[in-house]
Design an enzyme around this catalytic site. Structure first.
Site, mmCIF file in Angstrom:
data_model
loop_
_atom_site.group_PDB
_atom_site.id
_atom_site.type_symbol
_atom_site.label_atom_id
_atom_site.label_comp_id
_atom_site.label_asym_id
_atom_site.label_seq_id
_atom_site.Cartn_x
_atom_site.Cartn_y
_atom_site.Cartn_z
ATOM 1 C CB SER A 150 -0.902 0.017 1.244
ATOM 2 O OG SER A 150 -0.105 0.079 2.405
ATOM 3 C CG ASN B 22 15.029 -8.474 3.458
ATOM 4 O OD1 ASN B 22 15.794 -7.606 3.862
ATOM 5 N ND2 ASN B 22 14.162 -8.244 2.488
ATOM 6 C CG HIS C 244 15.366 0.847 1.595
ATOM 7 N ND1 HIS C 244 16.193 -0.003 2.273
ATOM 8 C CD2 HIS C 244 14.248 0.127 1.315
ATOM 9 C CE1 HIS C 244 15.609 -1.192 2.401
ATOM 10 N NE2 HIS C 244 14.423 -1.126 1.815
ATOM 11 C CG ASP C 245 10.092 0.564 2.275
ATOM 12 O OD1 ASP C 245 9.051 -0.010 1.917
ATOM 13 O OD2 ASP C 245 11.186 -0.016 2.359
ATOM 14 C CB THR D 271 5.320 -6.294 2.477
ATOM 15 O OG1 THR D 271 4.211 -5.430 2.226
ATOM 16 C CG2 THR D 271 5.415 -7.367 1.416
HETATM 17 N N1 LIG Z 1 -4.892 -3.644 12.680
HETATM 18 C C1 LIG Z 1 -4.140 -4.626 12.191
HETATM 19 N N2 LIG Z 1 -4.294 -5.902 12.657
HETATM 20 C C2 LIG Z 1 -3.531 -6.912 12.151
HETATM 21 N N3 LIG Z 1 -2.579 -6.750 11.207
HETATM 22 C C3 LIG Z 1 -2.391 -5.483 10.743
HETATM 23 C C4 LIG Z 1 -3.150 -4.379 11.192
HETATM 24 N N4 LIG Z 1 -2.709 -3.273 10.525
HETATM 25 C C5 LIG Z 1 -1.729 -3.684 9.680
HETATM 26 N N5 LIG Z 1 -1.538 -5.011 9.816
HETATM 27 C C6 LIG Z 1 -0.526 -5.830 9.140
HETATM 28 O O1 LIG Z 1 0.455 -4.931 8.607
HETATM 29 C C7 LIG Z 1 0.705 -5.234 7.246
HETATM 30 C C8 LIG Z 1 0.956 -3.951 6.466
HETATM 31 O O2 LIG Z 1 2.018 -3.301 7.118
HETATM 32 P P1 LIG Z 1 2.525 -1.902 6.494
HETATM 33 O O3 LIG Z 1 1.361 -0.991 6.315
HETATM 34 O O4 LIG Z 1 3.670 -1.474 7.310
HETATM 35 O O5 LIG Z 1 3.010 -2.425 5.079
HETATM 36 P P2 LIG Z 1 3.230 -1.507 3.775
HETATM 37 O O6 LIG Z 1 3.894 -0.262 4.193
HETATM 38 O O7 LIG Z 1 1.968 -1.390 3.037
HETATM 39 O O8 LIG Z 1 4.151 -2.395 2.913
HETATM 40 P P3 LIG Z 1 5.723 -2.496 3.058
HETATM 41 O O9 LIG Z 1 5.925 -3.448 4.187
HETATM 42 O O10 LIG Z 1 6.161 -3.000 1.765
HETATM 43 O O11 LIG Z 1 6.199 -1.136 3.389
HETATM 44 C C9 LIG Z 1 -0.534 -5.907 6.731
HETATM 45 O O12 LIG Z 1 -0.146 -6.861 5.743
HETATM 46 C C10 LIG Z 1 -1.098 -6.618 7.961
HETATM 47 O O13 LIG Z 1 -0.639 -7.945 8.019
HETATM 48 C C1 LIG Z 2 12.890 -6.037 -1.630
HETATM 49 C C2 LIG Z 2 13.399 -5.417 -0.362
HETATM 50 O O1 LIG Z 2 14.100 -6.368 0.402
HETATM 51 C C3 LIG Z 2 12.230 -4.890 0.393
HETATM 52 O O2 LIG Z 2 11.844 -3.700 -0.260
HETATM 53 C C4 LIG Z 2 12.578 -4.539 1.836
HETATM 54 O O3 LIG Z 2 13.848 -3.930 1.920
HETATM 55 C C5 LIG Z 2 11.616 -3.513 2.251
HETATM 56 O O4 LIG Z 2 11.966 -2.398 2.293
HETATM 57 C C6 LIG Z 2 10.225 -3.887 2.535
HETATM 58 O O5 LIG Z 2 9.455 -2.748 2.784
HETATM 59 MG MG LIG Z 3 5.761 0.320 4.498
#
Ligand SMILES: Nc1ncnc2c1ncn2[C@@H]1O[C@H](COP(=O)(O)OP(=O)(O)OP(=O)(O)O)[C@@H](O)[C@H]1O
Ligand SMILES: C[C@H](O)[C@H](O)[C@@H](O)C(=O)CO
Ligand SMILES: [Mg+2]
Length: 490
Positions: free
Chosen positions: A14, A295, A235-236, A258
């Site tokens: 997201s 990771n 990098h996030d 994720t």
């Molecule tokens: N209220 C909640 N209850 C349970 N799990 C949750 C809740 N809110 C978020 N999550 C978990 O957090 C995950 C998303 O985390 P986050 O929003 O940090 O990811 P992202 O920023 O979208 O993706 P990335 O990890 O790539 O940055 C979801 O897949 C879910 O499993």
């Molecule tokens: C592919 C990478 O390992 C991945 O992006 C990780 O570094 C990350 O930042 C996940 O949000």
């Molecule tokens: Mg994120």
């Protein structure tokens, strides 16, 4: 209106535009726009829809303008390793391929057949993940690559589209596994290996570099605020670490989304033999730090389960269902490559359990708990590994990101790791993005002051280890991992 900052934080699942303002030493955060992200099959590969991402950013900026903010700073952070090929005409050659695409399945083994992993690790200090940029570029068509003017990492490409200016920011550049730790430049031998010239990457810059104003042409298409783009820790995960409150003397972080990125912030890289064998990485952080981390598969597994349940349940509903199920009913090596991008995660988990004579989870609660409890076990195992490699005990684990909302997972992790867990903020990545902007514009003096602002603005939830729970489970899991073949460098 007070000065406003906008964090564009785009994860693999997201994206969001978060508005940040400082008010009496506290950070006020407002989610202005959120959108789903993900890859789809296009021209034979799993690709990101970068034009749709750009459109979502403009939609978010229009909402910010409509809310009365007509002069903002903006920073962009996204997932790592992926890039856009930009032709001599300054336009993208194609939609970027996702790191989960199958094209790199054998690339790392092929490339390292005559360039030893020990050599690459000594030079870069970066973990061996078969989707690192180095291996992605190795699979590119050489003639096509020779016609490419620039190779831009995803967040740098977004900044380029917005401002017309191209840079390569170092925190994300380090995830390519091509940045030479000692020289601070892309390593010529590794560039040669993938037939890329030094100048095919835009110039390297540190986070906190002013990139420029959004181009006039976008103002003729969208109703945008006056916007100055600052190159943050793009990098996030680097931004997530900056957004970590840093409770504890020797604190560790777990950026839980994720992926689960488990590690600690160092001032000097640790790329010795133990780190190499443990496949730990030294991704560059902001302000001269290094993110010594690994990771771990992460909540990607739950994301897939949720979709396979036709999105009938929210993440919090899945967590509540898991609460009703006993933990550790089966052992799963969550870092097994088979979970990286399976056709069907439910079936993959069930097949794994059948093959290993483990109890097969059936219901959404059982499947979710199977993921949570094995993630917690894997975290606990890696915290022991970190203590061993670093030679000191980590005394606190700061869990940030969406996963910090899962009390069950936080508690299991605390108990199994025998460590105090401080959970939150969930939007640490966006907060870390804002911190660099505010430091660059002198609203905050430095990251230590920034982390105080974060602690004062976002009280964490504390989880203490439950004594005498789960007996020998971690040791049994470690024995299981040893038979499985740990995630170490062969
Ligand atoms: N209220 C909640 N209850 C349970 N799990 C949750 C809740 N809110 C978020 N999550 C978990 O957090 C995950 C998303 O985390 P986050 O929003 O940090 O990811 P992202 O920023 O979208 O993706 P990335 O990890 O790539 O940055 C979801 O897949 C879910 O499993
Ligand atoms: C592919 C990478 O390992 C991945 O992006 C990780 O570094 C990350 O930042 C996940 O949000
Ligand atoms: Mg994120």
């Amino acid at each position: 209106m007070s000065k406003a900052y906008v964090a564009v934080d785009i994860g693999a699942s997201s994206g969001r535009l978060m508005l940040g303002t400082l008010d009496g030493g506290k950070l006020q955060l407002k989610e202005m726009h959120r959108f789903k992200n993900g890859f789809t099959k296009e021209n034979g590969h799993d690709r990101w829809n970068i034009e749709s991402i750009m459109n979502e950013i403009f939609v978010g900026l229009e909402k910010i303008k409509k809310a009365g903010y007509d002069d903002v700073q903006l920073g962009i952070d996204t997932w790592a390793v992926d890039y856009v090929l930009v032709g001599m005409d300054g336009k993208k050659v194609e939609d970027p391929i996702s790191y989960r695409d199958a094209r790199t399945k054998d690339a790392m083994e092929e490339l390292t057949s005559d360039l030893p992993k020990s050599y690459i690790y000594k030079k870069t200090g970066i973990q061996f993940l078969n989707f690192n940029t180095l291996y992605q570029l190795y699979t590119e068509n050489r003639e096509e690559l020779a016609k490419t003017d620039k190779i831009m990492m995803i967040p740098d490409y977004i900044g380029y589209v917005l401002t017309g200016n191209a840079v390569t920011e170092v925190t994300n550049a380090s995830t390519t596994q091509m940045l030479n730790l000692r020289e601070g430049l892309f390593d010529n031998n590794l560039l040669d290996k993938v037939h890329v010239q030094q100048d095919q990457f835009p110039r390297l810059v540190e986070s906190g570099t002013i990139l420029g104003k959004i181009r006039h042409k976008w103002h003729t298409i969208y109703d945008l605020p006056e916007t100055e783009v600052i190159t943050v820790a793009t990098h996030d995960t680097a931004s997530a670490v900056l957004g970590t409150p840093g409770e504890g003397d020797h604190w560790a972080f777990l950026s839980s989304g994720t992926w689960s990125l488990l590690g600690t912030e160092l001032n000097v890289p640790e790329n010795g033999e133990l780190a190499f064998q443990g496949n730990y990485t030294n991704e560059w952080g902001a302000y001269g730090t290094y993110r010594f981390l690994k990771n771990i598969m992460g909540l990607w597994m739950v994301q897939n389960l949720k979709h396979e349940f036709d999105d009938k349940y929210s993440f919090s509903e899945l967590a509540s269902m898991a609460e009703k199920v006993s933990p550790f009913e089966q052992f799963i090596n969550v870092n097994d490559d088979r979970f990286a991008n399976p056709e069907n995660m439910t079936k993959e988990i069930q097949d794994y359990c059948k093959e290993h004579n483990e109890k097969v989870p059936e219901t959404p609660g059982e499947l979710t708990m199977a993921v949570y409890s094995n993630l917690a076990l894997y975290y606990a195992n890696e915290i022991q590994e970190l203590n061993r490699i670093l030679g000191y005990e980590l005394d606190a684990l700061n869990i940030v990101g969406g996963g910090s909302n899962v009390a069950l997972l936080n508690q299991l992790t605390s108990t199994l790791s025998n460590i105090t867990v401080y959970a939150g903020p969930g939007e640490a990545t966006a907060i870390g993005n804002l911190m660099v902007q505010m430091i660059t514009k002198n609203d905050i003096n430095n990251i230590a002051e920034g982390r105080k602002v974060i602690r004062d603005s976002y009280p964490v939830k504390t989880f203490k280890p439950e004594t005498n729970k789960y007996g020998n489970t971690l040791h049994e899991y470690q024995d299981f991992l040893n038979t499985e073949g740990r995630d170490t460098v062969q």
